[in-house]
Design a protein around this motif. Structure first.
Motif, PDB file in Angstrom:
ATOM      1  N   LEU A 235       0.783  -1.311   0.080  1.00 24.75           N
ATOM      2  CA  LEU A 235      -0.069  -0.096   0.030  1.00 24.75           C
ATOM      3  C   LEU A 235       0.798   1.285  -0.084  1.00 24.75           C
ATOM      4  CD1 LEU A 235      -3.071   0.684   0.211  1.00 24.75           C
ATOM      5  CD2 LEU A 235      -2.883   0.843   2.691  1.00 24.75           C
ATOM      6  N   ALA A 236       1.894   1.258   0.969  1.00 23.46           N
ATOM      7  CA  ALA A 236       2.829   2.315   0.909  1.00 23.46           C
ATOM      8  C   ALA A 236       3.620   2.576  -0.525  1.00 23.46           C
ATOM      9  CB  ALA A 236       3.761   2.102   2.015  1.00 23.46           C
ATOM     10  N   LEU A 237       4.148   1.362  -0.981  1.00 22.29           N
ATOM     11  CA  LEU A 237       4.745   1.785  -2.276  1.00 22.29           C
ATOM     12  C   LEU A 237       3.697   2.175  -3.513  1.00 22.29           C
ATOM     13  CD1 LEU A 237       7.129  -1.406  -1.988  1.00 22.29           C
ATOM     14  CD2 LEU A 237       7.550   0.905  -1.445  1.00 22.29           C
ATOM     15  N   LEU A 238       2.601   1.475  -3.630  1.00 22.78           N
ATOM     16  CA  LEU A 238       1.631   1.885  -4.449  1.00 22.78           C
ATOM     17  C   LEU A 238       1.401   3.411  -4.440  1.00 22.78           C
ATOM     18  CD1 LEU A 238      -0.676  -1.191  -4.869  1.00 22.78           C
ATOM     19  CD2 LEU A 238       1.089  -0.490  -6.488  1.00 22.78           C
ATOM     20  N   ASP A 239       1.214   3.726  -3.185  1.00 23.97           N
ATOM     21  CA  ASP A 239       0.922   5.089  -3.001  1.00 23.97           C
ATOM     22  C   ASP A 239       1.894   6.114  -3.409  1.00 23.97           C
ATOM     23  OD1 ASP A 239      -0.657   7.149  -1.374  1.00 23.97           O
ATOM     24  OD2 ASP A 239       1.074   7.474  -0.241  1.00 23.97           O
ATOM     25  N   ALA A 240       3.111   5.684  -3.487  1.00 25.24           N
ATOM     26  CA  ALA A 240       4.210   6.436  -4.053  1.00 25.24           C
ATOM     27  C   ALA A 240       4.113   6.784  -5.591  1.00 25.24           C
ATOM     28  CB  ALA A 240       5.722   5.931  -3.669  1.00 25.24           C
ATOM     29  N   GLY A 241       3.287   5.897  -6.334  1.00 28.56           N
ATOM     30  CA  GLY A 241       3.020   5.778  -7.501  1.00 28.56           C
ATOM     31  C   GLY A 241       2.189   7.070  -8.273  1.00 28.56           C
ATOM     32  N   GLY A 242       1.716   7.741  -7.445  1.00 26.29           N
ATOM     33  CA  GLY A 242       1.089   8.951  -7.775  1.00 26.29           C
ATOM     34  C   GLY A 242      -0.379   8.528  -7.931  1.00 26.29           C
ATOM     35  N   LEU A 243      -1.089   7.623  -7.521  1.00 26.71           N
ATOM     36  CA  LEU A 243      -2.542   7.383  -7.501  1.00 26.71           C
ATOM     37  C   LEU A 243      -3.178   8.440  -6.889  1.00 26.71           C
ATOM     38  CD1 LEU A 243      -2.613   3.723  -7.084  1.00 26.71           C
ATOM     39  CD2 LEU A 243      -2.434   4.785  -9.084  1.00 26.71           C
ATOM     40  N   GLY A 244      -4.462   8.958  -7.389  1.00 29.08           N
ATOM     41  CA  GLY A 244      -5.261   9.819  -6.813  1.00 29.08           C
ATOM     42  C   GLY A 244      -6.041   9.786  -5.522  1.00 29.08           C
ATOM     43  N   MET A 245      -6.353  10.507  -4.788  1.00 24.40           N
ATOM     44  CA  MET A 245      -7.061  10.636  -3.623  1.00 24.40           C
ATOM     45  C   MET A 245      -6.331   9.725  -2.578  1.00 24.40           C
ATOM     46  SD  MET A 245     -10.951  10.089  -5.074  1.00 24.40           S
ATOM     47  CE  MET A 245     -11.531  10.401  -3.262  1.00 24.40           C
ATOM     48  N   ILE A 246      -5.107   9.999  -2.521  1.00 20.48           N
ATOM     49  CA  ILE A 246      -4.024   9.249  -1.547  1.00 20.48           C
ATOM     50  C   ILE A 246      -4.604   8.857  -0.128  1.00 20.48           C
ATOM     51  CG2 ILE A 246      -1.824   9.172  -0.492  1.00 20.48           C
ATOM     52  CD1 ILE A 246      -0.993  10.735  -3.055  1.00 20.48           C
ATOM     53  N   GLU A 247      -4.915  10.014   0.368  1.00 23.10           N
ATOM     54  CA  GLU A 247      -5.170   9.898   2.097  1.00 23.10           C
ATOM     55  C   GLU A 247      -6.327   8.737   2.122  1.00 23.10           C
ATOM     56  OE1 GLU A 247      -3.585  10.797   4.517  1.00 23.10           O
ATOM     57  OE2 GLU A 247      -2.029  11.560   3.105  1.00 23.10           O
ATOM     58  N   LEU A 248      -7.507   9.329   1.408  1.00 22.26           N
ATOM     59  CA  LEU A 248      -8.651   8.354   1.388  1.00 22.26           C
ATOM     60  C   LEU A 248      -8.607   7.230   0.927  1.00 22.26           C
ATOM     61  CD1 LEU A 248     -11.735   8.704   2.058  1.00 22.26           C
ATOM     62  CD2 LEU A 248     -12.227   9.425  -0.072  1.00 22.26           C
ATOM     63  N   TRP A 249      -7.994   6.644   0.045  1.00 21.38           N
ATOM     64  CA  TRP A 249      -7.957   5.253  -0.638  1.00 21.38           C
ATOM     65  C   TRP A 249      -7.048   4.635   0.611  1.00 21.38           C
ATOM     66  CZ3 TRP A 249      -3.999   2.181  -2.252  1.00 21.38           C
ATOM     67  CH2 TRP A 249      -2.992   2.717  -2.799  1.00 21.38           C
ATOM     68  N   ARG A 250      -5.866   5.278   0.864  1.00 21.97           N
ATOM     69  CA  ARG A 250      -4.876   4.596   2.003  1.00 21.97           C
ATOM     70  C   ARG A 250      -5.755   4.170   3.150  1.00 21.97           C
ATOM     71  NH1 ARG A 250      -0.755   8.257   4.016  1.00 21.97           N
ATOM     72  NH2 ARG A 250       0.193   8.384   1.901  1.00 21.97           N
ATOM     73  N   PHE A 251      -6.774   4.807   3.392  1.00 16.83           N
ATOM     74  CA  PHE A 251      -7.402   4.478   4.746  1.00 16.83           C
ATOM     75  C   PHE A 251      -8.562   3.369   4.255  1.00 16.83           C
ATOM     76  CE2 PHE A 251     -10.927   5.202   7.627  1.00 16.83           C
ATOM     77  CZ  PHE A 251     -10.219   4.692   8.941  1.00 16.83           C
ATOM     78  N   ALA A 252      -9.240   3.507   3.006  1.00 16.74           N
ATOM     79  CA  ALA A 252     -10.377   2.894   2.876  1.00 16.74           C
ATOM     80  C   ALA A 252      -9.942   1.280   2.556  1.00 16.74           C
ATOM     81  CB  ALA A 252     -11.129   3.470   1.585  1.00 16.74           C
ATOM     82  N   VAL A 253      -8.831   1.396   1.650  1.00 14.73           N
ATOM     83  CA  VAL A 253      -8.247  -0.338   1.653  1.00 14.73           C
ATOM     84  C   VAL A 253      -8.332  -1.099   2.764  1.00 14.73           C
ATOM     85  CG1 VAL A 253      -6.488  -1.534   0.293  1.00 14.73           C
ATOM     86  CG2 VAL A 253      -7.262   0.435  -0.813  1.00 14.73           C
ATOM     87  N   PRO A 254      -7.353  -0.730   3.757  1.00 13.75           N
ATOM     88  CA  PRO A 254      -7.593  -1.355   4.991  1.00 13.75           C
ATOM     89  C   PRO A 254      -8.926  -1.592   5.529  1.00 13.75           C
ATOM     90  CG  PRO A 254      -5.711   0.066   5.143  1.00 13.75           C
ATOM     91  CD  PRO A 254      -6.826   0.532   3.762  1.00 13.75           C
ATOM     92  N   VAL A 255      -9.735  -0.521   5.539  1.00 14.46           N
ATOM     93  CA  VAL A 255     -11.162  -0.834   6.042  1.00 14.46           C
ATOM     94  C   VAL A 255     -11.791  -1.732   5.277  1.00 14.46           C
ATOM     95  CG1 VAL A 255     -13.452   0.489   6.150  1.00 14.46           C
ATOM     96  CG2 VAL A 255     -11.315   1.657   6.704  1.00 14.46           C
ATOM     97  N   VAL A 256     -11.574  -1.944   4.094  1.00 13.52           N
ATOM     98  CA  VAL A 256     -12.474  -2.961   3.372  1.00 13.52           C
ATOM     99  C   VAL A 256     -11.737  -4.431   3.547  1.00 13.52           C
ATOM    100  CG1 VAL A 256     -12.991  -3.968   1.056  1.00 13.52           C
ATOM    101  CG2 VAL A 256     -13.124  -1.635   1.260  1.00 13.52           C
TER     102      VAL A 256
END
Length: 297
Positions: A206-227
């Motif tokens: 999740l941290a490494l993919l986040d470095a790839g410049g995907l949008g809505m970083i904060e929200l999806w970084r929290f949403a994926v672990p929630v799911v």
């Protein structure tokens, strides 16, 4: 068994079941070590406290806590994964760790221990995992107090408002009655070990993919672990939410911890509430139209 432990129970319950409790305690601790006696004593204290607070399995409050406990754990796990992923991502992008000194490393360790505790609890070892997660959240609060001690002394109410809600959410699963705890999701030790390996690895990805410049970083970084945490909690957790009060108590940890993580704020609080309310209504309609899913707590 110490008479002081028995006196923790309400008088009526003590008169009716005091001898049975004392005998069960004697059998469990006979020839046992200090750690076993301490654990059994803690279980008795927790049971007596639940009865005095009327949150046992025979009370409405106990059923309410039992329905909300998996969601409190899922929210704690999502927050821990979010914070760990944010720390790793910053280190990956900047080339330097985002933590400095013993307290910074202790915070990372507490977040990792929280994640492990949540996985263990939702995987089936509920009591062990819930205690581990609570201890880790308490450790996180202690670290934050140590970091901001001057400010905490100057503004105690503001710091209490920041530190107390996560502790209350972490304590909620501990109050779940023992006979209403979620059923074991992972039967084998190998399966649980696989989960414990998968969870930190997913945080790293999740941290490494986040470095790839995907949008809505904060929200999806929290949403994926929630799911992921909700998937681990399983259908039984969702089907256990039958009343409006249970739904509110199940949703609140995500909103509160999402707010403290900087994900849920003024800009998206209303859409989040609308989405959660719509989800609750959809689940309620599904339960009414699906045979065998109706019932009252």
């Amino acid at each position: 068994m110490s008479a002081r432990l028995l006196r923790l129970y309400p008088a009526e319950f003590r008169r009716a079941f005091g001898d049975e409790i004392a005998e069960a305690y004697r059998e469990a601790t006979e020839g046992a070590g200090r750690l076993t006696r301490l654990r059994e004593g803690c279980d008795i204290v927790a049971h007596a406290l639940r009865l005095r607070l009327r949150v046992g399995s025979a009370h409405r409050g106990g059923r309410l806590l039992a329905a909300a406990a998996p969601f409190a754990l899922a929210a704690m796990g999502a927050r821990a994964a979010f914070l760990l992923a944010s720390t790793l991502n910053n280190a990956y992008v900047t080339g330097r760790p985002d933590v400095e000194g013993p307290i910074g490393h202790a915070l990372v360790g507490c977040n990792l221990l929280t994640l492990i505790g949540v996985v263990v609890a939702l995987g089936g070892r509920f009591a062990l995992g819930a205690r581990c997660a609570f201890a880790a959240v308490a450790g996180t609060s202690a670290c934050l107090i140590a970091v901001s001690l001057p400010g905490a002394l100057d503004m105690p109410l503001e710091h209490a408002a920041y530190l107390v809600p996560p502790l209350l959410i972490a304590a909620l699963p501990l109050m779940c009655p023992a006979d209403l705890r979620p059923s074991r999701r992972v039967g084998s030790a190998a399966g649980l070990v696989a989960l414990l390996m998968w969870a930190p690895l997913s945080v790293v990805i999740l941290a490494l993919l986040d470095a790839g410049g995907l949008g809505m970083i904060e929200l999806w970084r929290f949403a994926v672990p929630v799911v992921a945490a909700l998937a681990l909690a399983g259908r039984a957790a969702v089907s256990g939410v039958r009343t409006a009060g249970q739904f509110v108590l199940a949703v609140a940890p995500f909103l509160v911890l999402g707010h403290f993580s900087g994900v849920v704020g003024e800009a998206n609080a209303v859409p989040c509430l609308v989405l959660l309310t719509a989800t609750g209504l959809a689940v309620r309609l599904w339960r009414r139209r699906t045979p065998g899913t109706t019932g009252h707590a």
